[in-house]
Design a protein around this motif. Structure first.
Motif, PDB file in Angstrom:
ATOM      1  N   MET A   1      25.230 -22.327 -12.554  1.00 23.46           N
ATOM      2  CA  MET A   1      25.863 -21.827 -13.760  1.00 23.46           C
ATOM      3  C   MET A   1      25.835 -20.304 -13.737  1.00 23.46           C
ATOM      4  O   MET A   1      24.856 -19.697 -13.375  1.00 23.46           O
ATOM      5  CB  MET A   1      25.105 -22.365 -14.978  1.00 23.46           C
ATOM      6  CG  MET A   1      25.785 -22.149 -16.303  1.00 23.46           C
ATOM      7  SD  MET A   1      25.464 -20.582 -17.163  1.00 23.46           S
ATOM      8  CE  MET A   1      23.717 -20.555 -17.354  1.00 23.46           C
ATOM      9  N   ILE A   2      26.945 -19.715 -14.132  1.00 26.08           N
ATOM     10  CA  ILE A   2      27.095 -18.262 -14.208  1.00 26.08           C
ATOM     11  C   ILE A   2      27.349 -17.889 -15.667  1.00 26.08           C
ATOM     12  O   ILE A   2      28.128 -18.555 -16.353  1.00 26.08           O
ATOM     13  CB  ILE A   2      28.296 -17.794 -13.342  1.00 26.08           C
ATOM     14  CG1 ILE A   2      28.078 -18.147 -11.869  1.00 26.08           C
ATOM     15  CG2 ILE A   2      28.577 -16.313 -13.521  1.00 26.08           C
ATOM     16  CD1 ILE A   2      26.899 -17.462 -11.223  1.00 26.08           C
ATOM     17  N   LEU A   3      26.702 -16.830 -16.112  1.00 21.63           N
ATOM     18  CA  LEU A   3      26.920 -16.332 -17.464  1.00 21.63           C
ATOM     19  C   LEU A   3      27.729 -15.044 -17.392  1.00 21.63           C
ATOM     20  O   LEU A   3      27.293 -14.059 -16.788  1.00 21.63           O
ATOM     21  CB  LEU A   3      25.589 -16.072 -18.170  1.00 21.63           C
ATOM     22  CG  LEU A   3      25.680 -15.503 -19.585  1.00 21.63           C
ATOM     23  CD1 LEU A   3      26.356 -16.510 -20.522  1.00 21.63           C
ATOM     24  CD2 LEU A   3      24.310 -15.111 -20.098  1.00 21.63           C
ATOM     25  N   GLU A   4      28.897 -15.068 -17.993  1.00 16.74           N
ATOM     26  CA  GLU A   4      29.741 -13.876 -18.132  1.00 16.74           C
ATOM     27  C   GLU A   4      29.329 -13.183 -19.418  1.00 16.74           C
ATOM     28  O   GLU A   4      29.216 -13.816 -20.468  1.00 16.74           O
ATOM     29  CB  GLU A   4      31.202 -14.301 -18.211  1.00 16.74           C
ATOM     30  CG  GLU A   4      32.148 -13.206 -18.609  1.00 16.74           C
ATOM     31  CD  GLU A   4      33.505 -13.724 -19.049  1.00 16.74           C
ATOM     32  OE1 GLU A   4      34.303 -12.891 -19.504  1.00 16.74           O
ATOM     33  OE2 GLU A   4      33.779 -14.937 -18.965  1.00 16.74           O
ATOM     34  N   VAL A   5      29.107 -11.868 -19.347  1.00 19.62           N
ATOM     35  CA  VAL A   5      28.710 -11.084 -20.516  1.00 19.62           C
ATOM     36  C   VAL A   5      29.701  -9.943 -20.690  1.00 19.62           C
ATOM     37  O   VAL A   5      29.902  -9.141 -19.774  1.00 19.62           O
ATOM     38  CB  VAL A   5      27.281 -10.520 -20.359  1.00 19.62           C
ATOM     39  CG1 VAL A   5      26.905  -9.653 -21.546  1.00 19.62           C
ATOM     40  CG2 VAL A   5      26.274 -11.650 -20.173  1.00 19.62           C
ATOM     41  N   ALA A   6      30.309  -9.875 -21.863  1.00 24.63           N
ATOM     42  CA  ALA A   6      31.251  -8.795 -22.158  1.00 24.63           C
ATOM     43  C   ALA A   6      30.943  -8.231 -23.533  1.00 24.63           C
ATOM     44  O   ALA A   6      30.916  -8.970 -24.525  1.00 24.63           O
ATOM     45  CB  ALA A   6      32.681  -9.308 -22.117  1.00 24.63           C
ATOM     46  N   TRP A  56      30.146 -20.401 -17.061  1.00 26.58           N
ATOM     47  CA  TRP A  56      31.073 -20.954 -16.080  1.00 26.58           C
ATOM     48  C   TRP A  56      30.279 -21.733 -15.039  1.00 26.58           C
ATOM     49  O   TRP A  56      29.146 -21.377 -14.734  1.00 26.58           O
ATOM     50  CB  TRP A  56      31.835 -19.838 -15.365  1.00 26.58           C
ATOM     51  CG  TRP A  56      32.724 -19.024 -16.238  1.00 26.58           C
ATOM     52  CD1 TRP A  56      32.430 -17.829 -16.833  1.00 26.58           C
ATOM     53  CD2 TRP A  56      34.062 -19.330 -16.616  1.00 26.58           C
ATOM     54  NE1 TRP A  56      33.512 -17.375 -17.555  1.00 26.58           N
ATOM     55  CE2 TRP A  56      34.531 -18.282 -17.438  1.00 26.58           C
ATOM     56  CE3 TRP A  56      34.927 -20.387 -16.337  1.00 26.58           C
ATOM     57  CZ2 TRP A  56      35.811 -18.262 -17.979  1.00 26.58           C
ATOM     58  CZ3 TRP A  56      36.199 -20.365 -16.871  1.00 26.58           C
ATOM     59  CH2 TRP A  56      36.629 -19.316 -17.682  1.00 26.58           C
ATOM     60  N   GLU A  57      30.902 -22.724 -14.448  1.00 24.32           N
ATOM     61  CA  GLU A  57      30.249 -23.469 -13.373  1.00 24.32           C
ATOM     62  C   GLU A  57      30.012 -22.574 -12.162  1.00 24.32           C
ATOM     63  O   GLU A  57      28.945 -22.600 -11.557  1.00 24.32           O
ATOM     64  CB  GLU A  57      31.066 -24.693 -12.988  1.00 24.32           C
ATOM     65  CG  GLU A  57      31.053 -25.767 -14.062  1.00 24.32           C
ATOM     66  CD  GLU A  57      31.890 -26.980 -13.695  1.00 24.32           C
ATOM     67  OE1 GLU A  57      32.248 -27.157 -12.510  1.00 24.32           O
ATOM     68  OE2 GLU A  57      32.184 -27.763 -14.620  1.00 24.32           O
ATOM     69  N   THR A  58      31.025 -21.770 -11.785  1.00 27.46           N
ATOM     70  CA  THR A  58      30.902 -20.858 -10.640  1.00 27.46           C
ATOM     71  C   THR A  58      31.523 -19.509 -10.997  1.00 27.46           C
ATOM     72  O   THR A  58      32.338 -19.409 -11.921  1.00 27.46           O
ATOM     73  CB  THR A  58      31.627 -21.396  -9.388  1.00 27.46           C
ATOM     74  OG1 THR A  58      33.041 -21.379  -9.621  1.00 27.46           O
ATOM     75  CG2 THR A  58      31.167 -22.808  -9.031  1.00 27.46           C
ATOM     76  N   LEU A  59      31.172 -18.501 -10.233  1.00 29.26           N
ATOM     77  CA  LEU A  59      31.743 -17.169 -10.428  1.00 29.26           C
ATOM     78  C   LEU A  59      33.257 -17.198 -10.201  1.00 29.26           C
ATOM     79  O   LEU A  59      34.009 -16.602 -10.969  1.00 29.26           O
ATOM     80  CB  LEU A  59      31.076 -16.174  -9.475  1.00 29.26           C
ATOM     81  CG  LEU A  59      31.579 -14.734  -9.538  1.00 29.26           C
ATOM     82  CD1 LEU A  59      31.342 -14.132 -10.925  1.00 29.26           C
ATOM     83  CD2 LEU A  59      30.898 -13.890  -8.471  1.00 29.26           C
ATOM     84  N   THR A  60      33.712 -17.903  -9.184  1.00 28.50           N
ATOM     85  CA  THR A  60      35.148 -17.927  -8.901  1.00 28.50           C
ATOM     86  C   THR A  60      35.946 -18.687  -9.966  1.00 28.50           C
ATOM     87  O   THR A  60      37.138 -18.437 -10.107  1.00 28.50           O
ATOM     88  CB  THR A  60      35.455 -18.491  -7.496  1.00 28.50           C
ATOM     89  OG1 THR A  60      34.877 -19.784  -7.384  1.00 28.50           O
ATOM     90  CG2 THR A  60      34.922 -17.584  -6.409  1.00 28.50           C
ATOM     91  N   ASP A  61      35.295 -19.586 -10.708  1.00 27.92           N
ATOM     92  CA  ASP A  61      36.007 -20.218 -11.820  1.00 27.92           C
ATOM     93  C   ASP A  61      36.475 -19.153 -12.810  1.00 27.92           C
ATOM     94  O   ASP A  61      37.547 -19.275 -13.402  1.00 27.92           O
ATOM     95  CB  ASP A  61      35.115 -21.237 -12.541  1.00 27.92           C
ATOM     96  CG  ASP A  61      34.954 -22.523 -11.768  1.00 27.92           C
ATOM     97  OD1 ASP A  61      35.843 -22.876 -10.985  1.00 27.92           O
ATOM     98  OD2 ASP A  61      33.912 -23.184 -11.962  1.00 27.92           O
ATOM     99  N   HIS A  62      35.691 -18.104 -12.974  1.00 26.38           N
ATOM    100  CA  HIS A  62      36.086 -17.017 -13.877  1.00 26.38           C
ATOM    101  C   HIS A  62      36.965 -15.992 -13.175  1.00 26.38           C
ATOM    102  O   HIS A  62      38.075 -15.702 -13.623  1.00 26.38           O
ATOM    103  CB  HIS A  62      34.856 -16.317 -14.469  1.00 26.38           C
ATOM    104  CG  HIS A  62      35.222 -15.174 -15.341  1.00 26.38           C
ATOM    105  ND1 HIS A  62      34.690 -13.921 -15.188  1.00 26.38           N
ATOM    106  CD2 HIS A  62      36.107 -15.073 -16.366  1.00 26.38           C
ATOM    107  CE1 HIS A  62      35.218 -13.102 -16.092  1.00 26.38           C
ATOM    108  NE2 HIS A  62      36.086 -13.774 -16.813  1.00 26.38           N
ATOM    109  N   THR A  63      36.455 -15.442 -12.056  1.00 24.37           N
ATOM    110  CA  THR A  63      37.119 -14.296 -11.440  1.00 24.37           C
ATOM    111  C   THR A  63      38.433 -14.632 -10.758  1.00 24.37           C
ATOM    112  O   THR A  63      39.319 -13.783 -10.669  1.00 24.37           O
ATOM    113  CB  THR A  63      36.177 -13.602 -10.435  1.00 24.37           C
ATOM    114  OG1 THR A  63      35.791 -14.554  -9.436  1.00 24.37           O
ATOM    115  CG2 THR A  63      34.946 -13.054 -11.131  1.00 24.37           C
ATOM    116  N   VAL A  64      38.578 -15.857 -10.292  1.00 26.38           N
ATOM    117  CA  VAL A  64      39.819 -16.268  -9.639  1.00 26.38           C
ATOM    118  C   VAL A  64      40.565 -17.279 -10.506  1.00 26.38           C
ATOM    119  O   VAL A  64      41.713 -17.064 -10.897  1.00 26.38           O
ATOM    120  CB  VAL A  64      39.548 -16.852  -8.226  1.00 26.38           C
ATOM    121  CG1 VAL A  64      40.841 -17.335  -7.589  1.00 26.38           C
ATOM    122  CG2 VAL A  64      38.854 -15.819  -7.345  1.00 26.38           C
ATOM    123  N   GLY A  65      39.884 -18.397 -10.817  1.00 24.80           N
ATOM    124  CA  GLY A  65      40.537 -19.470 -11.554  1.00 24.80           C
ATOM    125  C   GLY A  65      41.115 -19.039 -12.885  1.00 24.80           C
ATOM    126  O   GLY A  65      42.258 -19.362 -13.222  1.00 24.80           O
TER     127      GLY A  65
END
Length: 95
Positions: A1-6, A56-65
């Motif tokens: 699991m990845i946590l995106e923080v903004a 997010w499940e993975t980093l690429t789910d956010h940054t790419v997907g």
């Protein structure tokens, strides 16, 4: 699991409009592949500042997907014009 923080700094005076736009935008992100959950909070001390935490499940789910999707273009048109300065988004993982 990845946590995106903004940390989102909104142009003063546009906070209510931003909140309404985010209420629409959250439905976009919540349908994306790899999305787990999110939290959206308003700062008590700085009224034009918000924080968005997305799991997010993975980093690429956010940054790419997400970021390379058509849905991101809709997200961008709803929200990006509210920011000053544009937010720095960082990703965290469990250690």
């Amino acid at each position: 699991m990845i946590l995106e923080v903004a940390i989102l700094n909104v142009i003063p005076g546009l906070e209510d409009d931003f909140f309404k736009a985010f209420s629409q935008a959250q439905h976009i992100i919540s349908k994306m592949k790899g999305y787990i959950s999110h939290q959206f909070k308003r700062c008590i001390e700085v009224k034009n500042q918000f924080i968005l935490l997305v799991e997010w499940e993975t980093l690429t789910d956010h940054t790419v997907g997400f970021r390379e999707s058509a849905e991101y273009q809709e997200w961008k048109s709803l929200l990006h014009h509210f920011y000053d300065p544009f937010p720095i988004v960082q990703h965290y993982e469990n250690s």
